[in-house]
Design an enzyme around this catalytic site. Structure first.
Site, short mmCIF file in Angstrom:
data_model
loop_
_atom_site.label_atom_id
_atom_site.label_comp_id
_atom_site.label_asym_id
_atom_site.label_seq_id
_atom_site.Cartn_x
_atom_site.Cartn_y
_atom_site.Cartn_z
N PHE A 122 39.25 -19.96 -13.71
CA PHE A 122 37.94 -19.25 -13.81
C PHE A 122 37.43 -19.27 -15.17
CE2 PHE A 122 35.18 -15.21 -13.97
CZ PHE A 122 34.70 -15.51 -12.85
N GLU A 126 33.91 -17.87 -23.75
CA GLU A 126 33.41 -19.09 -24.41
C GLU A 126 33.56 -18.75 -25.93
OE1 GLU A 126 29.15 -19.47 -23.68
OE2 GLU A 126 29.61 -19.75 -21.51
N GLY A 130 33.44 -13.35 -25.76
CA GLY A 130 34.75 -12.84 -25.16
C GLY A 130 34.62 -11.67 -24.44
N ILE A 156 41.02 -21.11 -20.75
CA ILE A 156 40.89 -21.05 -19.42
C ILE A 156 42.28 -21.42 -18.82
CG2 ILE A 156 39.67 -21.71 -17.43
CD1 ILE A 156 38.12 -20.15 -19.52
N THR A 157 43.07 -20.41 -18.01
CA THR A 157 44.16 -20.63 -17.39
C THR A 157 44.30 -21.42 -16.23
OG1 THR A 157 44.95 -18.49 -18.29
CG2 THR A 157 46.14 -19.39 -16.61
N GLN A 341 64.30 -5.84 -32.43
CA GLN A 341 65.21 -4.86 -33.29
C GLN A 341 66.57 -4.50 -33.01
OE1 GLN A 341 63.70 -4.06 -36.02
NE2 GLN A 341 65.08 -2.85 -37.22
N GLY A 344 68.59 -7.17 -33.53
CA GLY A 344 69.05 -7.65 -34.98
C GLY A 344 68.59 -8.82 -35.38
N GLU A 368 42.38 -10.63 -19.97
CA GLU A 368 41.79 -9.74 -18.90
C GLU A 368 41.12 -8.32 -19.56
OE1 GLU A 368 41.73 -10.71 -15.95
OE2 GLU A 368 43.39 -11.83 -15.56
N SER A 371 42.55 -3.99 -25.36
CA SER A 371 42.87 -2.67 -25.17
C SER A 371 41.62 -1.99 -25.56
CB SER A 371 44.01 -2.35 -26.19
OG SER A 371 45.14 -2.89 -25.54
#
Length: 387
Positions: A122, A126, A130, A156-157, A341, A344, A368, A371
């Site tokens: 899909f 561009e 975004g 594009i996946t 962490q 380590g 997708e 945030s």
């Protein structure tokens, strides 16, 4: 109710068995070589994972969205690259054609996509468009019964693999009465002259996922390749992204579960000062936080999936999708930091899977819808006039 049924739990076990046998032993090598395992993708197809939500007439199972989220979670628990391959193949490849396509378009493209013998992408993002998807610069002009498309897409996946059959792209097809661009979606078959999947990206993570920039230069496709109504492309991709946000939250949930399991095992085995590090509160309390985050993310993901399966209102589902996506993806990024962490110095070594999970997780907060976009959508759903 959004508690998983006995059938969902049985299905989870079958997908986990597949993921442990066919993906987990090879994920590190695929990651190291930046190798897209077509043969395993097609095995996922034979297992029926790409057709979980597709109608039986196209070879699908006619099942629910919750089952798809279960599958994505379990695949992502061992490898996010394969998890996002499944997520994008269904959510961004199959769903737009299934939801908005004509009977002829569905008959042409869906059987192979549902079977997993082919993939579709899909093309929305561009170089200069975004989060502001309305700033699309790709253009399509009708000429002699054909759309002539010029522009470029990026990130594009599933767009340039050896089994990619088509990419649905958004393009400006005119101007609306209010002066804003008219955006439509058009199916572009792979191999169309002028349509090129450029060299794959050298990414921070998701090395085994197929991701390319696309260029379209004087690219001609039949007028009948218009997907849905002309000028409805903006609404189409917004609806597509709502489903995708829940699905990528399921990828994040798989990551959370993996971080929890790896940390618990390592903290029980690794000895310092003569005792397992899991005896130390500084380690044990952080791992306890991982369980809290994973359980909270699970409730949010499957609540959103249940709302979709129950036919909830678009407003209710959109809010739940954004909440699930925001929390699960940010929690996954935090979880990989905690898990690294716990390990380590070994957490910095590529021989341990936690390193790959750490690299893979960051994109979850971006793809997708970032945030920041999710917070904007949630605020708007509360009636706040945020821009």
């Amino acid at each position: 109710m959004f508690e998983l049924s006995a059938e969902h739990q049985e299905f989870r076990r079958s997908v986990r068995d597949f993921a442990e046998a066919e993906i987990a032993p090879h994920a590190a090598e695929w990651d190291r070589k930046h190798y897209f395992p077509v043969e395993v993708v097609q095995k996922m197809g034979r297992l029926g994972l790409f057709g979980l939500t597709a109608p039986e007439e196209y070879g699908g199972a006619g099942g629910d969205f919750t089952s798809l989220c279960v599958a994505i979670e379990e695949i992502s628990r061992v490898d996010q690259s394969m998890g996002i391959t499944l997520e994008a193949a269904v959510g961004l490849g199959i769903n737009p054609i299934l939801t908005f396509g004509t009977d002829e378009q569905k008959a042409t493209w869906l059987p192979d996509l549902v079977a997993g013998t082919k993939l579709a992408g899909f093309g929305l993002t561009e170089p200069e468009s975004g989060s502001d998807a309305g700033a699309t610069k790709t253009r399509a002009v009708l000429d002699g019964g054909e759309w002539v498309i010029d522009g470029s897409k990026q990130f594009i996946t599933n767009s340039g693999s050896s089994i990619t059959s088509c990419v649905t792209v958004t393009a400006r097809t005119g101007e609306r009465a209010d002066g804003k661009p008219e955006i439509s979606t058009i199916i572009v078959p792979s191999g169309t002259p002028g349509f090129t999947a450029e060299a794959a990206y050298d990414k921070l993570g998701w090395h085994a996922s197929d991701t390319h920039p696309l260029s379209l230069v004087n690219c001609r496709v039949p007028e009948a390749n218009l997907l849905g109504e002309r000028g409805k492309g903006f609404a189409q991709f917004l609806a597509t992204l709502d489903d995708g946000r829940v699905a990528i939250a399921a990828v994040a949930l798989g990551c959370l579960r993996a971080c929890l399991e790896m940390s618990v095992q390592y903290a029980g085995e690794r000895q310092t000062f003569g005792v397992p590090i899991g005896r130390k509160q500084g380690v044990a309390f952080q791992i306890a936080d991982l369980l809290v985050m994973a359980d909270a993310a699970e409730l949010l993901v499957y609540r959103a999936a249940a709302l979709k399966d129950a036919g909830a209102s678009m407003a209710e589902f959109k809010q739940a999708a954004s909440v699930a996506k925001l929390y699960a993806t940010e929690a996954a990024v935090t979880a990989t930091r905690i898990a690294t962490q716990v390990f380590g110095g070994y957490g910095f070594m590529e021989e341990y899977p936690v390193t790959r999970f750490y690299r893979d997780a960051k994109i979850l907060e971006i793809g997708e819808g970032t945030s920041e976009v999710q917070r904007m959508l949630i605020a708007r759903s509360l009636g706040l006039p945020v821009e």
